[in-house]
Design a protein around this motif. Structure first.
Motif, PDB file in Angstrom:
ATOM      1  N   ASP A  93       0.861  -1.183   0.000  1.00 56.09           N
ATOM      2  CA  ASP A  93       0.000   0.000   0.000  1.00 56.09           C
ATOM      3  C   ASP A  93       0.901   1.237   0.000  1.00 56.09           C
ATOM      4  OD1 ASP A  93      -1.580   2.163   0.639  1.00 56.09           O
ATOM      5  OD2 ASP A  93      -2.761   1.086   2.135  1.00 56.09           O
ATOM      6  N   PRO A  94       0.828   2.055  -1.051  1.00 55.30           N
ATOM      7  CA  PRO A  94       1.737   3.213  -1.127  1.00 55.30           C
ATOM      8  C   PRO A  94       1.600   4.178   0.051  1.00 55.30           C
ATOM      9  CG  PRO A  94       0.268   3.146  -3.044  1.00 55.30           C
ATOM     10  CD  PRO A  94      -0.067   1.963  -2.195  1.00 55.30           C
ATOM     11  N   ARG A  95       0.458   4.093   0.772  1.00 53.51           N
ATOM     12  CA  ARG A  95       0.285   5.015   1.920  1.00 53.51           C
ATOM     13  C   ARG A  95       1.057   4.555   3.142  1.00 53.51           C
ATOM     14  NH1 ARG A  95      -6.093   4.663   1.564  1.00 53.51           N
ATOM     15  NH2 ARG A  95      -5.308   2.542   1.585  1.00 53.51           N
ATOM     16  N   THR A  96       1.461   3.289   3.171  1.00 53.84           N
ATOM     17  CA  THR A  96       2.117   2.797   4.387  1.00 53.84           C
ATOM     18  C   THR A  96       3.620   2.560   4.212  1.00 53.84           C
ATOM     19  OG1 THR A  96       1.611   0.509   3.805  1.00 53.84           O
ATOM     20  CG2 THR A  96      -0.011   1.658   5.165  1.00 53.84           C
ATOM     21  N   VAL A  97       4.142   2.801   3.001  1.00 52.71           N
ATOM     22  CA  VAL A  97       5.589   2.606   2.810  1.00 52.71           C
ATOM     23  C   VAL A  97       6.329   3.849   3.319  1.00 52.71           C
ATOM     24  CG1 VAL A  97       5.488   0.980   0.893  1.00 52.71           C
ATOM     25  CG2 VAL A  97       5.416   3.420   0.403  1.00 52.71           C
ATOM     26  N   PRO A  98       7.609   3.672   3.665  1.00 56.55           N
ATOM     27  CA  PRO A  98       8.363   4.828   4.184  1.00 56.55           C
ATOM     28  C   PRO A  98       8.571   5.925   3.132  1.00 56.55           C
ATOM     29  CG  PRO A  98       9.800   2.914   3.903  1.00 56.55           C
ATOM     30  CD  PRO A  98       8.397   2.432   3.708  1.00 56.55           C
ATOM     31  N   GLY A  99       8.466   5.570   1.881  1.00 56.23           N
ATOM     32  CA  GLY A  99       8.651   6.562   0.822  1.00 56.23           C
ATOM     33  C   GLY A  99       8.400   5.899  -0.508  1.00 56.23           C
ATOM     34  N   THR A 100       8.428   6.679  -1.553  1.00 57.43           N
ATOM     35  CA  THR A 100       8.168   6.138  -2.893  1.00 57.43           C
ATOM     36  C   THR A 100       9.233   6.648  -3.870  1.00 57.43           C
ATOM     37  OG1 THR A 100       6.814   7.976  -3.645  1.00 57.43           O
ATOM     38  CG2 THR A 100       5.669   6.187  -2.459  1.00 57.43           C
ATOM     39  N   ARG A 113      14.730  13.322  -1.637  1.00 65.13           N
ATOM     40  CA  ARG A 113      14.370  13.398  -0.216  1.00 65.13           C
ATOM     41  C   ARG A 113      14.824  12.143   0.505  1.00 65.13           C
ATOM     42  NH1 ARG A 113       8.446  13.861  -1.682  1.00 65.13           N
ATOM     43  NH2 ARG A 113       8.198  15.948  -2.530  1.00 65.13           N
ATOM     44  N   ARG A 114      14.933  11.042  -0.246  1.00 64.00           N
ATOM     45  CA  ARG A 114      15.350   9.764   0.321  1.00 64.00           C
ATOM     46  C   ARG A 114      16.240   9.066  -0.699  1.00 64.00           C
ATOM     47  NH1 ARG A 114      11.621   8.155   4.296  1.00 64.00           N
ATOM     48  NH2 ARG A 114      12.644   6.136   4.330  1.00 64.00           N
ATOM     49  N   THR A 115      17.095   8.169  -0.197  1.00 62.47           N
ATOM     50  CA  THR A 115      17.870   7.349  -1.133  1.00 62.47           C
ATOM     51  C   THR A 115      17.042   6.108  -1.487  1.00 62.47           C
ATOM     52  OG1 THR A 115      18.880   6.028   0.589  1.00 62.47           O
ATOM     53  CG2 THR A 115      20.044   8.059  -0.040  1.00 62.47           C
TER      54      THR A 115
END
Ligand code: ADP
Ligand code: MG
Length: 275
Positions: free
Chosen positions: A55-62, A70-72
């Motif tokens: 679920d894309p809403r519960t992952v740490p990032g996309t 913003r993230r690696t």
């Protein structure tokens, strides 16, 4: 020294030809055969992410967070129950192309944020599911892949044009000196020899597909993915078809899984030899 992962885009600028279906299923098939597999979902509809049960809403990032630095990638990739790791998509990816348009080197942003990671990553094979349109998400994906597996839907005449457009795109890339140029293979999907549309596409008068591919220097894969509604049923359950227990009596389904296993072997040969 370890070899870098082989990186594939599953593509065709036309939608609904089976890119996501094949990306998710070949990734799951390769994982089941012992390969270390990453799937990067580069379509803002995040269907591949969902079919892998994420679920894309519960992952740490996309992937949007990775694009926008913003993230690696390493901070963003998550494991799935199917044994495939995923760099998820989410609705925000739809806005990324617009944001990239204002940046320098806008077609090379994925290479900038992901290229070094892919060279060193702990995977044997990486599949990128691509969106059904031209644009910066597709151009960026083509800059990081070794090969494009272009899906030709044998029930859809329009998907031939999508293959040609993909070839033209790659040829345009090749015209730039010192360009990165992925190779192109065509994979026939939804093969049903009894169907009229299949015969129309294969009919020598309409299109001599093997001949055209040879002339254009495109590798037409021998493996074909059969038509079976079980793909859609499995996706509705948010699972790859290859992961679902199946009755041996369903011959089409068995043939589809065998084709996906063969595809995994062909796209990830070193791993299978070692298994
Ligand atoms: P794309 O990613 O190219 O837009 P999808 O993978 O979402 O296409 O597939 C579009 C539809 O076609 C889905 O409903 C999918 O279940 C169905 N489909 C794909 N491949 C097959 C196949 N071999 N047999 C039957 N249905 C298929
Ligand atoms: Mg898709």
């Amino acid at each position: 020294m370890r070899l870098a992962a082989k990186v594939y885009a599953v593509g065709n600028e036309k939608g609904g030809v089976g890119k996501t279906t094949i990306a998710v299923n070949v990734a799951a098939a390769a994982a089941r055969r012992g390969a270390r597999v990453l799937l990067i979902d580069s379509d803002a509809t995040f269907r591949a992410t969902q079919v892998l049960g994420v679920d894309p809403r519960t992952v740490p990032g996309t992937l949007a967070d990775v694009y926008l630095q913003r993230r690696t990638a390493a901070q963003t990739i998550v494991p799935t129950a199917e044994g495939v790791d995923v760099l998820a998509s989410g609705p925000e990816l739809g806005e990324v192309a617009g944001k990239l348009a204002g940046l320098n080197y806008r077609e090379f942003r994925l290479r900038l944020v992901l290229g070094a990671y892919l060279d060193e990553c702990p995977y044997d094979v990486v599949f990128i599911d691509t969106p059904p349109s031209k644009g910066l998400l597709l151009s960026n994906a083509l800059q990081v892949v070794d090969e494009v597996v272009c899906v030709l839907d044998m029930t859809d005449d329009g998907s031939v044009q999508g293959v040609v457009n993909t070839l033209l795109h790659i040829r345009e890339m090749a015209a730039v000196p010192n360009a990165h140029v992925p190779t192109l293979r065509v994979l026939r999907n939804r093969v049903d020899e009894r169907a009229r549309s299949y015969r129309q596409i294969m009919d020598a008068d309409a299109l001599d597909l093997p001949g055209v591919c040879e002339q254009l220097g495109i590798d037409l894969m021998q493996i074909e993915i059969p038509e079976t509604r079980e793909f859609t049923n499995a996706a509705a359950e948010r699972r790859p078809l290859v992961a679902i227990p199946r009755p041996a009596s369903n011959r089409r389904l068995t043939a589809a899984v065998a084709a996906l296993d063969a595809l995994a072997d062909e796209l990830c040969p070193a791993k299978v030899a070692a298994a």
